[in-house]
Design a protein around this motif. Structure first.
Motif, PDB file in Angstrom:
ATOM      1  N   CYS A  40       9.979  33.843 -25.115  1.00 48.48           N
ATOM      2  CA  CYS A  40      10.849  35.196 -25.467  1.00 48.48           C
ATOM      3  C   CYS A  40      11.811  35.355 -23.786  1.00 48.48           C
ATOM      4  O   CYS A  40      13.262  35.473 -22.990  1.00 48.48           O
ATOM      5  N   THR A  73      18.433  33.232 -23.884  1.00 43.92           N
ATOM      6  CA  THR A  73      20.071  33.987 -23.735  1.00 43.92           C
ATOM      7  C   THR A  73      19.512  35.393 -24.591  1.00 43.92           C
ATOM      8  O   THR A  73      20.635  36.258 -23.473  1.00 43.92           O
ATOM      9  N   ALA A  84      17.609  37.279 -24.659  1.00 48.75           N
ATOM     10  CA  ALA A  84      16.611  38.593 -25.016  1.00 48.75           C
ATOM     11  C   ALA A  84      17.285  40.058 -24.532  1.00 48.75           C
ATOM     12  O   ALA A  84      15.812  41.046 -25.417  1.00 48.75           O
ATOM     13  N   SER A  85      18.053  40.398 -23.991  1.00 49.50           N
ATOM     14  CA  SER A  85      18.653  41.604 -24.138  1.00 49.50           C
ATOM     15  C   SER A  85      19.077  42.421 -24.826  1.00 49.50           C
ATOM     16  O   SER A  85      19.139  43.856 -25.647  1.00 49.50           O
ATOM     17  N   LEU A  86      19.432  41.578 -26.048  1.00 46.37           N
ATOM     18  CA  LEU A  86      19.644  42.086 -27.276  1.00 46.37           C
ATOM     19  C   LEU A  86      18.615  42.220 -28.578  1.00 46.37           C
ATOM     20  O   LEU A  86      19.382  42.083 -29.674  1.00 46.37           O
ATOM     21  N   CYS A  87      17.606  41.404 -28.687  1.00 43.06           N
ATOM     22  CA  CYS A  87      16.940  41.264 -29.544  1.00 43.06           C
ATOM     23  C   CYS A  87      15.940  42.093 -30.008  1.00 43.06           C
ATOM     24  O   CYS A  87      14.917  42.030 -28.870  1.00 43.06           O
ATOM     25  N   ARG A  97      26.409  43.939 -32.897  1.00 40.02           N
ATOM     26  CA  ARG A  97      25.216  42.719 -31.582  1.00 40.02           C
ATOM     27  C   ARG A  97      25.207  41.643 -32.334  1.00 40.02           C
ATOM     28  O   ARG A  97      25.437  40.460 -31.553  1.00 40.02           O
ATOM     29  N   TYR A 109      11.865  40.591 -28.826  1.00 38.64           N
ATOM     30  CA  TYR A 109      11.813  39.964 -27.612  1.00 38.64           C
ATOM     31  C   TYR A 109      10.292  40.739 -26.960  1.00 38.64           C
ATOM     32  O   TYR A 109      10.272  41.814 -26.993  1.00 38.64           O
ATOM     33  N   THR A 151       7.200  36.639 -21.864  1.00 32.35           N
ATOM     34  CA  THR A 151       8.345  36.909 -21.302  1.00 32.35           C
ATOM     35  C   THR A 151       8.153  36.508 -20.101  1.00 32.35           C
ATOM     36  O   THR A 151       9.205  36.525 -19.122  1.00 32.35           O
TER      37      THR A 151
END
Length: 278
Positions: free
Chosen positions: A222, A226, A228-231, A33, A234, A239
């Protein structure tokens, strides 16, 4: 009979969620990740670089000493005057204290910085033939040069990979769930185990750029990030696209929004014109 009001669903605390993910994630999962996030940072910040102006290893060493408790912008305003007057280690060693203090005053803590530069010049003359050394152990033995500063010098003046753990880097790698640690040396060691050595220097620049432009300390963008989907953090900041886009900063703010799939027109002109966070 009037029904009781609905109880709002609890929203998990982003930091608690990050801690939970860190505890549950396998080491190999975290490494994969982290490397995916590092690639996304490279795509988002192709302009990442050392934001201190310099031409030689000595100039970079001086600039990093001056950057303590000051912004890179302010340091870059002062260093042309400094570099024009003090060109060698011997010049710093022989500097007249009151004169150097006057030049450095705008950077803050000017007395301590003056003392550090004079002692740095003396140490370089006495121990390293007036040249800035290119080894970590030698650099950290010099006055005013800590491990963070040494890694900046190694990575940017000598092309020796190094991880620079400044306040932005420490904040972000904890938010990313790469580490659960505050100690800079431990953070450096743990991140080094996640990312290929050849990428350490540029990773440092990209994370710092992201911290200054997107992932701010008090209110990260957030919804326009870019990563966001891995953090796992978030939701620490707004948002919604409009709210997040207003938080982006720097000359590439609209490009950053577009890169994250957000309408760049949501970024106000003042954000594009605003300096990044120090």
């Amino acid at each position: 009979m009037t029904p009781p009001p609905a109880v709002p669903k609890a929203v998990p605390d982003p930091l608690a969620r990050s801690a939970k993910r860190f505890a549950e994630e396998t080491p190999i999962g975290r490494k994969r990740r982290a490397r995916r996030m590092a690639r996304l940072l490279a795509d988002a910040h192709p302009d990442a670089h050392c934001e201190l102006d310099f031409g030689t290893p000595l100039e970079l060493a001086v600039a990093t000493v001056l950057s303590a408790q000051s912004t890179d912008k302010k340091v870059n305003e002062i260093t042309p005057i400094v570099f024009a007057k003090y060109r060698t280690a011997a010049d710093y060693a022989a500097a007249e204290r009151a004169e150097l203090e006057t030049i450095l005053r705008p950077t803050g803590f000017f007395r301590a910085k003056t003392d550090a530069l004079i002692k740095l010049g003396q140490a370089l003359v006495d121990r390293f033939d007036s040249e800035v050394p290119g080894r970590l152990d030698d650099l950290v033995s010099l006055p005013g040069i800590g491990r963070k500063t040494a890694n900046v010098i190694l990575g940017n003046a000598f092309d020796v990979p190094g991880i620079t753990v400044d306040t932005h880097f420490r904040r972000l790698v904890n938010r990313f769930g790469w580490v659960r640690e505050d100690d800079p040396v431990k953070i450096e060691s743990q991140v080094a185990g996640l990312i290929d050595k050849r990428d350490w220097t540029m990773l440092s620049h990209r994370v710092i750029f992201h911290g200054r432009r997107v992932c701010h300390a008090r209110k990260p963008a957030c919804g326009a990030c870019t990563l966001a989907s891995l953090c796992p953090s978030y939701g620490t900041g707004p948002t919604d696209a409009a709210g997040a886009a207003r938080l982006l900063k720097g000359p590439r703010a609209r490009e950053l929004a577009q890169h994250a799939g957000v309408d760049p027109d949501l970024v106000p002109q003042v954000a594009v014109a605003s300096p990044e966070a120090p």
